[in-house]
Design a protein around this motif. Structure first.
Motif, PDB file in Angstrom:
ATOM      1  N   GLU A 114       0.895  -1.227   0.104  1.00  0.00           N
ATOM      2  CA  GLU A 114      -0.012  -0.207   0.193  1.00  0.00           C
ATOM      3  C   GLU A 114       0.909   1.330   0.138  1.00  0.00           C
ATOM      4  OE1 GLU A 114      -3.150  -0.184  -0.328  1.00  0.00           O
ATOM      5  OE2 GLU A 114      -3.500  -2.392   0.201  1.00  0.00           O
ATOM      6  N   ASN A 115       0.586   2.183  -1.055  1.00  0.00           N
ATOM      7  CA  ASN A 115       1.427   3.425  -1.201  1.00  0.00           C
ATOM      8  C   ASN A 115       0.768   4.526  -0.668  1.00  0.00           C
ATOM      9  OD1 ASN A 115       3.765   1.972  -2.279  1.00  0.00           O
ATOM     10  ND2 ASN A 115       2.454   1.967  -4.158  1.00  0.00           N
ATOM     11  N   GLU A 116      -0.549   4.336  -0.262  1.00  0.00           N
ATOM     12  CA  GLU A 116      -1.197   5.637  -0.013  1.00  0.00           C
ATOM     13  C   GLU A 116      -0.866   6.037   1.514  1.00  0.00           C
ATOM     14  OE1 GLU A 116      -5.342   5.089  -0.184  1.00  0.00           O
ATOM     15  OE2 GLU A 116      -5.560   3.963  -1.997  1.00  0.00           O
ATOM     16  N   GLU A 117      -0.872   7.364   1.833  1.00  0.00           N
ATOM     17  CA  GLU A 117      -0.347   7.971   3.048  1.00  0.00           C
ATOM     18  C   GLU A 117      -1.312   7.426   4.246  1.00  0.00           C
ATOM     19  OE1 GLU A 117       0.316  11.917   3.635  1.00  0.00           O
ATOM     20  OE2 GLU A 117       1.583  12.335   1.798  1.00  0.00           O
ATOM     21  N   GLU A 118      -1.006   6.850   5.363  1.00  0.00           N
ATOM     22  CA  GLU A 118      -1.651   6.491   6.285  1.00  0.00           C
ATOM     23  C   GLU A 118      -1.646   7.536   7.742  1.00  0.00           C
ATOM     24  OE1 GLU A 118      -0.760   2.565   7.282  1.00  0.00           O
ATOM     25  OE2 GLU A 118      -1.083   1.805   5.433  1.00  0.00           O
ATOM     26  N   ILE A 119      -2.673   7.839   8.254  1.00  0.00           N
ATOM     27  CA  ILE A 119      -2.491   8.537   9.478  1.00  0.00           C
ATOM     28  C   ILE A 119      -2.138   7.637  10.722  1.00  0.00           C
ATOM     29  CG2 ILE A 119      -4.084   9.989  11.175  1.00  0.00           C
ATOM     30  CD1 ILE A 119      -6.001  10.442   8.839  1.00  0.00           C
ATOM     31  N   GLN A 120      -1.021   8.292  11.182  1.00  0.00           N
ATOM     32  CA  GLN A 120      -0.352   7.378  12.337  1.00  0.00           C
ATOM     33  C   GLN A 120      -0.849   7.997  13.712  1.00  0.00           C
ATOM     34  OE1 GLN A 120       1.926   4.863  12.077  1.00  0.00           O
ATOM     35  NE2 GLN A 120       1.446   4.913   9.799  1.00  0.00           N
ATOM     36  N   ILE A 121      -1.173   7.016  14.532  1.00  0.00           N
ATOM     37  CA  ILE A 121      -1.537   7.305  15.902  1.00  0.00           C
ATOM     38  C   ILE A 121      -0.226   7.545  16.549  1.00  0.00           C
ATOM     39  CG2 ILE A 121      -2.479   6.522  18.102  1.00  0.00           C
ATOM     40  CD1 ILE A 121      -4.455   4.913  16.489  1.00  0.00           C
ATOM     41  N   ALA A 122      -0.218   8.587  17.281  1.00  0.00           N
ATOM     42  CA  ALA A 122       1.177   9.112  18.041  1.00  0.00           C
ATOM     43  C   ALA A 122       1.599   7.974  19.260  1.00  0.00           C
ATOM     44  CB  ALA A 122       0.966  10.556  18.847  1.00  0.00           C
ATOM     45  N   ILE A 123       2.535   7.377  19.083  1.00  0.00           N
ATOM     46  CA  ILE A 123       3.088   6.583  20.034  1.00  0.00           C
ATOM     47  C   ILE A 123       4.190   6.926  20.780  1.00  0.00           C
ATOM     48  CG2 ILE A 123       3.927   4.136  20.340  1.00  0.00           C
ATOM     49  CD1 ILE A 123       1.136   4.201  19.230  1.00  0.00           C
ATOM     50  N   ILE A 124       4.078   6.729  21.922  1.00  0.00           N
ATOM     51  CA  ILE A 124       5.152   7.328  23.107  1.00  0.00           C
ATOM     52  C   ILE A 124       6.150   6.180  23.374  1.00  0.00           C
ATOM     53  CG2 ILE A 124       5.568   8.281  25.276  1.00  0.00           C
ATOM     54  CD1 ILE A 124       3.099   9.839  25.115  1.00  0.00           C
ATOM     55  N   SER A 125       7.355   6.094  23.278  1.00  0.00           N
ATOM     56  CA  SER A 125       8.393   5.284  23.702  1.00  0.00           C
ATOM     57  C   SER A 125       9.221   5.913  24.757  1.00  0.00           C
ATOM     58  CB  SER A 125       9.125   4.757  22.432  1.00  0.00           C
ATOM     59  OG  SER A 125      10.099   3.887  22.714  1.00  0.00           O
ATOM     60  N   LYS A 126       9.296   4.993  25.915  1.00  0.00           N
ATOM     61  CA  LYS A 126      10.327   5.322  26.924  1.00  0.00           C
ATOM     62  C   LYS A 126      11.320   4.318  27.058  1.00  0.00           C
ATOM     63  CE  LYS A 126       8.087   9.196  27.991  1.00  0.00           C
ATOM     64  NZ  LYS A 126       8.864  10.479  28.013  1.00  0.00           N
ATOM     65  N   SER A 127      12.381   4.453  27.504  1.00  0.00           N
ATOM     66  CA  SER A 127      13.511   3.482  27.499  1.00  0.00           C
ATOM     67  C   SER A 127      14.518   3.950  28.622  1.00  0.00           C
ATOM     68  CB  SER A 127      14.265   3.004  26.425  1.00  0.00           C
ATOM     69  OG  SER A 127      14.907   4.166  25.758  1.00  0.00           O
ATOM     70  N   ASN A 128      14.931   3.018  29.556  1.00  0.00           N
ATOM     71  CA  ASN A 128      16.063   3.352  30.577  1.00  0.00           C
ATOM     72  C   ASN A 128      17.224   2.656  30.137  1.00  0.00           C
ATOM     73  OD1 ASN A 128      14.425   4.919  31.907  1.00  0.00           O
ATOM     74  ND2 ASN A 128      13.719   3.143  33.183  1.00  0.00           N
ATOM     75  N   PRO A 129      18.575   3.343  30.035  1.00  0.00           N
ATOM     76  CA  PRO A 129      19.695   2.757  29.891  1.00  0.00           C
ATOM     77  C   PRO A 129      20.349   1.695  31.096  1.00  0.00           C
ATOM     78  CG  PRO A 129      20.063   4.914  30.396  1.00  0.00           C
ATOM     79  CD  PRO A 129      18.697   4.855  30.476  1.00  0.00           C
ATOM     80  N   VAL A 130      21.273   1.178  31.149  1.00  0.00           N
ATOM     81  CA  VAL A 130      21.767   0.240  32.481  1.00  0.00           C
ATOM     82  C   VAL A 130      21.985   1.301  33.438  1.00  0.00           C
ATOM     83  CG1 VAL A 130      23.762  -1.009  33.305  1.00  0.00           C
ATOM     84  CG2 VAL A 130      22.884  -1.449  30.835  1.00  0.00           C
ATOM     85  N   GLY A 131      21.431   1.134  34.507  1.00  0.00           N
ATOM     86  CA  GLY A 131      21.728   2.017  35.928  1.00  0.00           C
ATOM     87  C   GLY A 131      20.547   2.810  36.098  1.00  0.00           C
ATOM     88  N   GLN A 132      19.527   2.993  35.371  1.00  0.00           N
ATOM     89  CA  GLN A 132      18.685   4.105  35.403  1.00  0.00           C
ATOM     90  C   GLN A 132      17.315   3.533  35.555  1.00  0.00           C
ATOM     91  OE1 GLN A 132      18.922   7.473  32.662  1.00  0.00           O
ATOM     92  NE2 GLN A 132      16.716   7.477  32.271  1.00  0.00           N
ATOM     93  N   LYS A 133      16.549   4.113  36.608  1.00  0.00           N
ATOM     94  CA  LYS A 133      14.928   3.674  36.345  1.00  0.00           C
ATOM     95  C   LYS A 133      14.180   4.843  36.460  1.00  0.00           C
ATOM     96  CE  LYS A 133      16.286  -0.231  39.806  1.00  0.00           C
ATOM     97  NZ  LYS A 133      17.694   0.458  39.871  1.00  0.00           N
ATOM     98  N   SER A 134      13.022   4.799  35.997  1.00  0.00           N
ATOM     99  CA  SER A 134      11.930   5.967  35.807  1.00  0.00           C
ATOM    100  C   SER A 134      10.549   5.423  36.136  1.00  0.00           C
ATOM    101  CB  SER A 134      12.172   6.451  34.281  1.00  0.00           C
ATOM    102  OG  SER A 134      11.629   5.566  33.411  1.00  0.00           O
ATOM    103  N   ILE A 135       9.786   6.602  36.572  1.00  0.00           N
ATOM    104  CA  ILE A 135       8.535   6.405  36.728  1.00  0.00           C
ATOM    105  C   ILE A 135       7.465   7.097  35.647  1.00  0.00           C
ATOM    106  CG2 ILE A 135       6.429   6.732  38.235  1.00  0.00           C
ATOM    107  CD1 ILE A 135       8.480   6.692  40.789  1.00  0.00           C
ATOM    108  N   ILE A 136       6.585   6.452  34.995  1.00  0.00           N
ATOM    109  CA  ILE A 136       5.786   6.986  33.856  1.00  0.00           C
ATOM    110  C   ILE A 136       4.452   6.907  34.007  1.00  0.00           C
ATOM    111  CG2 ILE A 136       5.336   6.488  31.452  1.00  0.00           C
ATOM    112  CD1 ILE A 136       8.201   5.030  31.267  1.00  0.00           C
TER     113      ILE A 136
END
Length: 344
Positions: free
Chosen positions: A126-148
């Motif tokens: 399919e070559n037609e343009e598609e409307i993309q839903i905004a997707i949020i990506s969060k990642s932590n490297p080694v030694g780091q934690k987070s609250i989302i």
């Protein structure tokens, strides 16, 4: 219809999709992995359809329905009988005089059936343009934690070396996230179901707190603290968990329930580092992931040596002192490299 518009029923009736689930090859695996990367909002539907297909004996050989076949051929024959006849007793029409309609009908029917077979095992780009839903990506490297905080008010504690994806706003009928690594979830209870997708395993949540750990060895651990969850494995199995139960799904697909010590499983979210009869290898792994360092052991060590200890939001140097104090070992810190030696 484009794949982005498919629902579960469309996917389970699509032969190219069924082939990927039942008989994955390099080509179909590459296509679906890339397609899911571009359409992360469809992952839940894809995983549900895949689980359904795995749970039944699915026929991957497409057939033209008998009614369609009979009706189509009958209409062509009626057309042949309805053609005017000239005085010589022959069908008029020039071209059709040389090529009987029934023969042409049979050829058309054969070509149509072949086309149906071809379309069932191939896909169109399919070559037609598609409307993309905004997707949020969060990642932590080694030694780091987070609250989302998620759009519905739920909260996720994301461990180091972990990644989570979710839509900027949940749909009206469901909530979902995808997880790589480890996270502790505090899910708001409401009418919309909540799903955690980890690999090809789907976790159906009903207002609860639980921990999910996709380990490096390929196993998945789901530990329920409060509420209720239902786990759908990649083999199509459904398992319900009660509080204080943990489901272990090994890479081979084997799974079992067990109890768990919350201090061992979820203390990390409160910045509490726990060693419980830990071997040298376990200590090395935990220190490296927790503090983002490289640990090296030098000297001769007793293979049966273990260490137990609890540290609440403690500095690396103090943890190393505690480990070495009871065993007579020594340590040194140089930038991000830790060396533990046994002088004995």
């Amino acid at each position: 219809m484009k794949y982005k518009d498919y629902d579960i029923e469309n996917f389970i009736s699509d032969e190219f999709f069924v082939q990927w689930v039942k008989n994955p090859s390099e080509n179909n695996r590459h296509f679906w992995e890339k397609w899911l990367e571009q359409h992360p909002d469809k992952r839940f539907v894809v995983y549900e359809a895949a689980n359904f297909i795995r749970s039944i004996n699915y026929n991957i050989n497409p057939d033209l329905p008998d009614k369609v076949y009979v009706d189509m051929y009958e209409n062509i024959l009626k057309f042949d009988e309805a053609k005017p006849v000239n005085k010589a007793g022959r069908n008029s029409g020039g071209f059709f005089y040389l090529f009987p309609v029934k023969s042409i009908a049979a050829s058309i029917l054969l070509m149509f059936c072949l086309w149906i077979q071809y379309e069932a095992i191939n896909f169109r780009t399919e070559n037609e343009e598609e409307i993309q839903i905004a997707i949020i990506s969060k990642s932590n490297p080694v030694g780091q934690k987070s609250i989302i905080d998620l759009p519905d008010g739920s909260r996720v504690h994301l461990n180091s070396e972990s990644e989570i994806e979710f839509p900027a706003s949940f749909s009206e009928d469901k909530r979902w996230v995808t997880l790589k690594g480890e996270a502790f979830f505090e899910i708001q209870k409401e009418s919309r179901p909540f799903y955690v997708e980890s690999g090809l395993t789907s976790i159906h949540v009903m207002g609860t707190t639980f921990n999910v750990n996709q380990s490096e060895n390929g196993s998945l651990y789901v530990a329920l603290v409060t509420g209720k969850v239902r786990v759908n494995s990649k083999e199509g199995e459904e398992v319900d968990l009660e509080p204080k139960e943990m489901l272990v799904i090994e890479q081979s697909g084997t799974y079992y329930k067990t109890g768990f010590d919350p201090l061992d499983i979820i203390a990390w979210k409160d910045k509490t580092l726990v060693f419980k009869s830990a071997s040298l290898r376990e200590i090395k792994s935990k220190l490296e992931k927790w503090y983002g360092v490289q640990v090296e052991f030098k000297g001769v060590f007793d293979n049966n040596w273990t260490y137990s200890g609890i540290y609440e939001d403690e500095m690396l140097e103090n943890v190393l002192r505690g480990i070495c104090l009871t065993s007579g070992m020594k340590f040194s810190i140089e930038n991000k490299k830790i060396t533990i030696t046994n002088p004995k």
